[in-house]
Design a protein around this motif. Structure first.
Motif, PDB file in Angstrom:
ATOM      1  N   LEU A 243       1.777 -11.318  11.663  1.00  0.00           N
ATOM      2  CA  LEU A 243       1.205 -10.122  12.301  1.00  0.00           C
ATOM      3  C   LEU A 243       0.095 -10.527  13.264  1.00  0.00           C
ATOM      4  O   LEU A 243       0.037 -10.039  14.400  1.00  0.00           O
ATOM      5  CB  LEU A 243       0.654  -9.172  11.232  1.00  0.00           C
ATOM      6  N   TRP A 244      -0.763 -11.410  12.815  1.00  0.00           N
ATOM      7  CA  TRP A 244      -1.871 -11.828  13.673  1.00  0.00           C
ATOM      8  C   TRP A 244      -1.350 -12.569  14.902  1.00  0.00           C
ATOM      9  O   TRP A 244      -1.813 -12.359  16.017  1.00  0.00           O
ATOM     10  CB  TRP A 244      -2.850 -12.698  12.894  1.00  0.00           C
ATOM     11  N   LYS A 245      -0.379 -13.426  14.682  1.00  0.00           N
ATOM     12  CA  LYS A 245       0.179 -14.196  15.795  1.00  0.00           C
ATOM     13  C   LYS A 245       0.903 -13.298  16.803  1.00  0.00           C
ATOM     14  O   LYS A 245       1.013 -13.632  17.973  1.00  0.00           O
ATOM     15  CB  LYS A 245       1.155 -15.248  15.263  1.00  0.00           C
ATOM     16  N   ARG A 246       1.387 -12.188  16.297  1.00  0.00           N
ATOM     17  CA  ARG A 246       2.107 -11.265  17.187  1.00  0.00           C
ATOM     18  C   ARG A 246       1.219 -10.797  18.337  1.00  0.00           C
ATOM     19  O   ARG A 246       1.673 -10.647  19.460  1.00  0.00           O
ATOM     20  CB  ARG A 246       2.590 -10.067  16.365  1.00  0.00           C
ATOM     21  N   GLY A 247      -0.069 -10.591  18.059  1.00  0.00           N
ATOM     22  CA  GLY A 247      -1.001 -10.270  19.133  1.00  0.00           C
ATOM     23  C   GLY A 247      -1.031  -8.813  19.518  1.00  0.00           C
ATOM     24  O   GLY A 247      -2.052  -8.158  19.402  1.00  0.00           O
ATOM     25  N   GLU A 248       0.068  -8.288  19.929  1.00  0.00           N
ATOM     26  CA  GLU A 248       0.059  -6.914  20.448  1.00  0.00           C
ATOM     27  C   GLU A 248       0.193  -5.885  19.316  1.00  0.00           C
ATOM     28  O   GLU A 248       0.778  -6.166  18.267  1.00  0.00           O
ATOM     29  CB  GLU A 248       1.206  -6.733  21.443  1.00  0.00           C
ATOM     30  N   ALA A 249      -0.354  -4.707  19.562  1.00  0.00           N
ATOM     31  CA  ALA A 249      -0.280  -3.637  18.571  1.00  0.00           C
ATOM     32  C   ALA A 249       1.117  -3.017  18.579  1.00  0.00           C
ATOM     33  O   ALA A 249       1.917  -3.247  19.485  1.00  0.00           O
ATOM     34  CB  ALA A 249      -1.332  -2.581  18.879  1.00  0.00           C
ATOM     35  N   PHE A 250       1.392  -2.218  17.560  1.00  0.00           N
ATOM     36  CA  PHE A 250       2.703  -1.581  17.453  1.00  0.00           C
ATOM     37  C   PHE A 250       2.687  -0.216  18.132  1.00  0.00           C
ATOM     38  O   PHE A 250       1.647   0.434  18.215  1.00  0.00           O
ATOM     39  CB  PHE A 250       3.083  -1.415  15.982  1.00  0.00           C
ATOM     40  N   ALA A 251       3.879   0.195  18.560  1.00  0.00           N
ATOM     41  CA  ALA A 251       3.988   1.482  19.250  1.00  0.00           C
ATOM     42  C   ALA A 251       3.708   2.634  18.287  1.00  0.00           C
ATOM     43  O   ALA A 251       3.109   3.632  18.662  1.00  0.00           O
ATOM     44  CB  ALA A 251       5.376   1.620  19.869  1.00  0.00           C
ATOM     45  N   ASP A 252       4.167   2.507  17.043  1.00  0.00           N
ATOM     46  CA  ASP A 252       3.911   3.551  16.060  1.00  0.00           C
ATOM     47  C   ASP A 252       3.883   2.959  14.668  1.00  0.00           C
ATOM     48  O   ASP A 252       4.270   1.807  14.451  1.00  0.00           O
ATOM     49  CB  ASP A 252       4.954   4.674  16.164  1.00  0.00           C
ATOM     50  N   GLU A 253       3.413   3.760  13.723  1.00  0.00           N
ATOM     51  CA  GLU A 253       3.194   3.270  12.356  1.00  0.00           C
ATOM     52  C   GLU A 253       4.498   2.926  11.649  1.00  0.00           C
ATOM     53  O   GLU A 253       4.566   1.978  10.878  1.00  0.00           O
ATOM     54  CB  GLU A 253       2.425   4.319  11.545  1.00  0.00           C
ATOM     55  N   GLU A 254       5.523   3.713  11.886  1.00  0.00           N
ATOM     56  CA  GLU A 254       6.787   3.455  11.202  1.00  0.00           C
ATOM     57  C   GLU A 254       7.381   2.126  11.663  1.00  0.00           C
ATOM     58  O   GLU A 254       7.939   1.370  10.859  1.00  0.00           O
ATOM     59  CB  GLU A 254       7.785   4.603  11.444  1.00  0.00           C
ATOM     60  N   TYR A 255       7.240   1.857  12.948  1.00  0.00           N
ATOM     61  CA  TYR A 255       7.731   0.570  13.446  1.00  0.00           C
ATOM     62  C   TYR A 255       6.932  -0.576  12.835  1.00  0.00           C
ATOM     63  O   TYR A 255       7.486  -1.615  12.455  1.00  0.00           O
ATOM     64  CB  TYR A 255       7.647   0.521  14.971  1.00  0.00           C
ATOM     65  N   ALA A 256       5.631  -0.368  12.703  1.00  0.00           N
ATOM     66  CA  ALA A 256       4.780  -1.403  12.098  1.00  0.00           C
ATOM     67  C   ALA A 256       5.210  -1.680  10.662  1.00  0.00           C
ATOM     68  O   ALA A 256       5.349  -2.831  10.250  1.00  0.00           O
ATOM     69  CB  ALA A 256       3.320  -0.949  12.131  1.00  0.00           C
ATOM     70  N   ARG A 257       5.426  -0.612   9.911  1.00  0.00           N
ATOM     71  CA  ARG A 257       5.833  -0.774   8.506  1.00  0.00           C
ATOM     72  C   ARG A 257       7.155  -1.539   8.418  1.00  0.00           C
ATOM     73  O   ARG A 257       7.291  -2.494   7.641  1.00  0.00           O
ATOM     74  CB  ARG A 257       5.985   0.602   7.854  1.00  0.00           C
ATOM     75  N   LYS A 258       8.125  -1.120   9.229  1.00  0.00           N
ATOM     76  CA  LYS A 258       9.429  -1.788   9.169  1.00  0.00           C
ATOM     77  C   LYS A 258       9.343  -3.238   9.631  1.00  0.00           C
ATOM     78  O   LYS A 258      10.010  -4.116   9.088  1.00  0.00           O
ATOM     79  CB  LYS A 258      10.461  -1.017  10.012  1.00  0.00           C
ATOM     80  N   TRP A 259       8.525  -3.482  10.642  1.00  0.00           N
ATOM     81  CA  TRP A 259       8.370  -4.854  11.150  1.00  0.00           C
ATOM     82  C   TRP A 259       7.787  -5.746  10.058  1.00  0.00           C
ATOM     83  O   TRP A 259       8.273  -6.846   9.799  1.00  0.00           O
ATOM     84  CB  TRP A 259       7.458  -4.838  12.376  1.00  0.00           C
ATOM     85  N   LEU A 260       6.768  -5.266   9.392  1.00  0.00           N
ATOM     86  CA  LEU A 260       6.125  -6.067   8.332  1.00  0.00           C
ATOM     87  C   LEU A 260       7.084  -6.298   7.161  1.00  0.00           C
ATOM     88  O   LEU A 260       7.159  -7.403   6.615  1.00  0.00           O
ATOM     89  CB  LEU A 260       4.857  -5.362   7.846  1.00  0.00           C
ATOM     90  N   ILE A 261       7.805  -5.262   6.784  1.00  0.00           N
ATOM     91  CA  ILE A 261       8.769  -5.420   5.677  1.00  0.00           C
ATOM     92  C   ILE A 261       9.839  -6.429   6.064  1.00  0.00           C
ATOM     93  O   ILE A 261      10.224  -7.299   5.284  1.00  0.00           O
ATOM     94  CB  ILE A 261       9.405  -4.054   5.307  1.00  0.00           C
ATOM     95  N   ARG A 262      10.302  -6.322   7.307  1.00  0.00           N
ATOM     96  CA  ARG A 262      11.350  -7.239   7.770  1.00  0.00           C
ATOM     97  C   ARG A 262      10.873  -8.700   7.707  1.00  0.00           C
ATOM     98  O   ARG A 262      11.589  -9.595   7.251  1.00  0.00           O
ATOM     99  CB  ARG A 262      11.738  -6.864   9.217  1.00  0.00           C
ATOM    100  N   VAL A 263       9.654  -8.935   8.163  1.00  0.00           N
ATOM    101  CA  VAL A 263       9.114 -10.298   8.133  1.00  0.00           C
ATOM    102  C   VAL A 263       8.946 -10.765   6.684  1.00  0.00           C
ATOM    103  O   VAL A 263       9.258 -11.910   6.341  1.00  0.00           O
ATOM    104  CB  VAL A 263       7.768 -10.377   8.891  1.00  0.00           C
ATOM    105  N   ALA A 264       8.482  -9.875   5.823  1.00  0.00           N
ATOM    106  CA  ALA A 264       8.311 -10.241   4.413  1.00  0.00           C
ATOM    107  C   ALA A 264       9.647 -10.589   3.765  1.00  0.00           C
ATOM    108  O   ALA A 264       9.747 -11.552   2.995  1.00  0.00           O
ATOM    109  CB  ALA A 264       7.634  -9.093   3.657  1.00  0.00           C
TER     110      ALA A 264
END
Lengths: 158, 224
Positions: free
Chosen positions: A42-63
């Motif tokens: 997440l930190w390395k990604r640098g840029e913020a997410f467009a919305d919270e749901e995308y953030a949640r799914k992105w983090l779950i996917r990486v995990a």
């Protein structure tokens, strides 16, 4: 993404990602490794997410990816320290403890599907996308997991 | 009826797993990745390693002359400054036959990077290559064989079963990465290479990076 945004994501999603990791790992130490690696991404990604749901799914996917990776490396990890195995949560009721134990005894490949479906309330289609599985595979795993939970918990699992 | 029992199961499941939390120590560790935060690269940073490397190597030579004149034992290596994706590192430069090389850990990206340059007979320097240890890795499980790199995941299972080898590329962190995966016995092996575009531009822009020239210094204090 600045430090404040990063810390906000940590505060908001740490428990969620820990549970995803815990459902995909054999012990809490591995789960903590997965969580740290996930937030490092997440930190390395640098840029913020467009919305919270995308953030949640992105983090779950990486995990989920990190758990997959751990399954491979854990083949070579013969030593698991006792304290790593003993760091189990304490529940407020015996029934919850029994459900937790039953879920932990499920094969790893069923656990994350069950967690994402029942806890995060993702649909079969969404779980399939997150896990990179077919919807049929998700349904099959859910069905088998339900059967195993029913066998283990009897009346407590409807 | 089916929905009711399923909803009851879901409520039971949620009540239970609500009580599973990350430990305080884990929370602190994740929040306080201070080193990483300080060295975070700008999202639009350019690859400037080549220019920085060349600038410092020239100065490292002048330090060597200074110590030789005082009769001191020569040092093991020299620190030089390397600018990598807008993050500055002071790292030792080592000589290997006719070329110099150094390795840095780009903590923001978590990648180990080796920069290699060569020296010509006329004292000119040339960038040979920049190699980055890849964050990409393979996952082998009952799910099949996947190439994973952060948020990137590529299912290689079918292609490897069919051909025993697969190659392709993907984008990550603004770079194109090329991969090749092949089966060796029952286990897969792989190679991933990052394509650094614009290296030539960075090299040619060297003269504009004058702020490096005050930074070269020895890694160890010479014996008296």
């Amino acid at each position: 993404m600045n430090t404040e945004e990063y810390e906000r994501y940590v505060a908001q999603y740490l428990d969620c990602i820990y549970r995803v990791a815990f459902s995909g790992c054999r012990n809490s130490a591995d789960a903590e490794d997965v969580v740290q690696n996930t937030f490092l991404h997440l930190w390395k990604r640098g840029e913020a997410f467009a919305d919270e749901e995308y953030a949640r799914k992105w983090l779950i996917r990486v995990a989920v990816n990190e758990c997959h990776s751990l399954w491979r490396t854990s083949w070579m990890r013969r030593t698991v320290y006792l304290e790593e195995l003993s760091a189990e949560p304490v529940f407020s009721t015996p029934e919850k403890s029994e459900l937790y134990d039953a879920v932990r005894k499920l094969p790893v490949r069923y656990r994350q599907v069950v967690y994402l479906y029942y806890f995060e309330e993702y649909s079969v289609k969404e779980v399939a996308a997150l896990m990179r599985l077919s919807e049929t595979a998700v349904q099959t795993r859910l069905q088998r997991a339900r059967q195993k939970l029913k066998e283990a918990l009897k009346e407590a699992w409807k | 009826m089916e929905m009711n029992t399923e909803n009851q199961n879901r409520a039971f499941f949620q009540d239970t797993f609500c009580e599973v939390h990350a430990s305080k120590s884990l929370s602190e560790r994740v929040k306080n990745m201070e080193k990483l935060k300080k060295k975070k690269p700008a999202a639009t940073a350019k690859w400037l390693a080549a220019a920085a490397t060349m600038a410092v190597v020239l100065l490292a030579g002048s330090n060597g002359i200074t110590y030789a004149m005082t009769g001191s034992t020569w040092v093991e290596g020299m620190l030089y400054r390397l600018r990598l994706k807008d993050v500055t590192y002071e790292v030792p430069l080592q000589q290997e036959e006719t070329s110099y090389y150094s390795e840095v850990i780009n903590e923001a990206d978590g990648d180990a990077t080796r920069v290699r340059i060569s020296t010509g007979g006329d004292g000119s320097l040339k960038l040979v290559d920049i190699m980055t240890e890849q964050s990409a890795h393979l996952s082998v499980s009952e799910e099949g064989i996947w190439l994973l790199d952060g948020e990137v995941d590529i299912d290689l299972t079918a292609a490897l079963e069919e051909n025993g080898e697969v190659a392709g590329s993907y984008e990550r962190n603004g770079y194109t990465k090329e991969y090749r995966v092949w089966m060796k016995g029952e286990f897969p092996e792989f190679q991933v290479v990052t394509l650094y575009e614009g290296m030539d531009d960075a090299w040619n822009d060297f003269d504009k990076e004058t702020d490096w020239k005050e930074s070269a210094m020895p890694t160890t204090i010479p014996e008296q």
